[in-house]
Motif scaffolding. Structure first.
Motif, PDB file in Angstrom:
ATOM      1  N   ASP A 164      19.025  -7.531 -26.856  1.00  0.00           N
ATOM      2  CA  ASP A 164      18.264  -8.156 -27.925  1.00  0.00           C
ATOM      3  C   ASP A 164      16.809  -7.683 -27.900  1.00  0.00           C
ATOM      4  O   ASP A 164      16.385  -6.961 -27.018  1.00  0.00           O
ATOM      5  N   GLU A 165      16.064  -8.104 -28.893  1.00  0.00           N
ATOM      6  CA  GLU A 165      14.663  -7.725 -29.012  1.00  0.00           C
ATOM      7  C   GLU A 165      13.880  -8.144 -27.774  1.00  0.00           C
ATOM      8  O   GLU A 165      13.945  -9.283 -27.348  1.00  0.00           O
ATOM      9  N   SER A 166      13.140  -7.194 -27.211  1.00  0.00           N
ATOM     10  CA  SER A 166      12.390  -7.471 -25.980  1.00  0.00           C
ATOM     11  C   SER A 166      11.063  -6.730 -25.986  1.00  0.00           C
ATOM     12  O   SER A 166      10.980  -5.594 -26.446  1.00  0.00           O
ATOM     13  N   CYS A 170      15.618  -5.489 -19.706  1.00  0.00           N
ATOM     14  CA  CYS A 170      15.857  -5.562 -21.151  1.00  0.00           C
ATOM     15  C   CYS A 170      17.349  -5.625 -21.454  1.00  0.00           C
ATOM     16  O   CYS A 170      18.126  -4.791 -20.994  1.00  0.00           O
TER      17      CYS A 170
END
Length: 66
Positions: free
Chosen positions: A31-33, A28
């Motif tokens: 950012d969005e994960s 990860c």
């Protein structure tokens, strides 16, 4: 370091359907994960925030309303 914190936070939450994939967790980035393990009934995501900016905006708005 962040992956260890997420790992500890999610440990023991399996009975709620929260199961993270260790490889996804380690990979990860900032950012969005999605960290959801295969077959997990609940999707688990990392969503980055900027708490300092949120607090600063709220304080600014509050001061403007005076």
């Amino acid at each position: 370091r962040g992956y260890r914190v997420r790992e500890e936070i999610c440990k023991g939450l399996e009975h709620f359907g929260i199961c993270i994939d260790p490889a996804k967790n380690k990979a990860c980035a900032a950012d969005e994960s999605e960290l959801t393990a295969d077959q997990a009934p609940v999707a688990t995501w990392v969503v980055p925030t900027n708490e300092e900016l949120i607090v600063a905006r709220a304080a600014y708005e509050r001061l403007q309303s005076r």
